[in-house]
Design a protein around this motif. Structure first.
Motif, short mmCIF file in Angstrom:
data_model
loop_
_atom_site.label_atom_id
_atom_site.label_comp_id
_atom_site.label_asym_id
_atom_site.label_seq_id
_atom_site.Cartn_x
_atom_site.Cartn_y
_atom_site.Cartn_z
N TYR A 12 0.83 -1.20 0.00
CA TYR A 12 0.00 0.00 0.00
C TYR A 12 0.87 1.26 0.00
CZ TYR A 12 -4.07 -2.91 1.23
OH TYR A 12 -5.08 -3.84 1.24
N ILE A 13 1.89 1.26 0.84
CA ILE A 13 2.78 2.43 0.93
C ILE A 13 3.50 2.65 -0.40
CG2 ILE A 13 4.83 3.38 2.06
CD1 ILE A 13 3.92 1.88 4.61
N ASN A 14 4.01 1.57 -1.00
CA ASN A 14 4.69 1.69 -2.28
C ASN A 14 3.76 2.20 -3.37
OD1 ASN A 14 7.09 0.76 -1.16
ND2 ASN A 14 6.75 -1.36 -1.78
N THR A 15 2.53 1.75 -3.36
CA THR A 15 1.55 2.20 -4.36
C THR A 15 1.27 3.68 -4.20
OG1 THR A 15 0.50 0.00 -4.45
CG2 THR A 15 -0.80 1.88 -5.25
N ILE A 16 1.07 4.13 -2.96
CA ILE A 16 0.81 5.55 -2.71
C ILE A 16 2.02 6.39 -3.12
CG2 ILE A 16 0.47 7.27 -0.88
CD1 ILE A 16 -1.23 5.09 0.58
N THR A 17 3.21 5.92 -2.79
CA THR A 17 4.44 6.63 -3.17
C THR A 17 4.56 6.74 -4.69
OG1 THR A 17 5.55 5.90 -1.16
CG2 THR A 17 6.95 6.64 -2.96
#
Length: 202
Positions: A12-17
């Motif tokens: 999720y964090i990688n996708t948002i980044t």
């Protein structure tokens, strides 16, 4: 089980980044500022990230995952942004989202209090902060041309000390990891810089 949860969290964090770092996001951020330069843009930018998240989930065939704004309610408070897996509905990925100007909270020196409330007390999985900054003379010229009287430039710092202050505020949270993304520069309707900070739990 914990490793599986961490893998999902990191995805999720990688996708948002990736969304925030994309050229498409920069263009749409430019459109937001061009149309809403007289307003605080918190909801607009949050909703843009939400829409990009849902587009990503659909494109990846993840029909069991969806992002929502102002959902769910936790202890009577609505979460700014959440990612829900309908197969694990009791475990939403909770994101608090904030938009500030560079002079807010004593040039962001006291901003750790806001982070503590939204990240620690609300037990959020992620805290996203957007800081907007611009040359006040450029905005003054634009505002005078169109008769804009909101004078948002009074919330803009006169120097760059705020940049050190906000990092120091984040450093107070030892059990968290800070991701400081590259500044996004846009040109419409005047040059504006957007700074994105993402705080996650270790």
């Amino acid at each position: 089980m914990e490793n599986g949860i961490n893998m999902v969290k990191n995805e999720y964090i990688n996708t948002i980044t990736d969304i925030i770092n994309s050229e498409c996001f920069r263009r749409e951020l430019n459109n937001i500022n061009n149309s809403y330069s007289n307003l605080k843009q918190e909801g607009l930018i949050r909703n843009l990230i939400l829409e990009k998240l849902n587009y990503h989930f659909i494109s990846a065939g993840l029909n069991n995952i969806k992002a929502f704004a102002e959902h769910p309610r936790v202890r009577g408070m609505r979460i700014d942004l959440s990612i829900i897996n309908c197969e694990k509905i009791e475990k939403p990925f909770k994101i608090e989202f904030k938009y500030q100007f560079s002079k807010d909270n004593n040039n962001l020196k006291d901003y750790w209090k806001v982070i503590n409330k939204d990240f620690e007390i609300r037990i959020s999985d992620l805290f996203i902060l957007v800081i907007s900054d611009w040359e006040t003379n450029n905005k003054k010229e634009f505002d005078e041309k169109w008769g804009i009287t909101s004078n948002l430039s009074r919330y803009i710092s006169k120097d760059d000390e705020w940049k050190k202050n906000i990092v120091q505020s984040f450093k107070k949270f030892e059990n968290a990891k800070l991701i400081e993304l590259k500044k996004i520069e846009i040109s419409q309707p005047y040059k504006t810089d957007y700074y994105f900070y993402i705080l996650s739990r270790k």
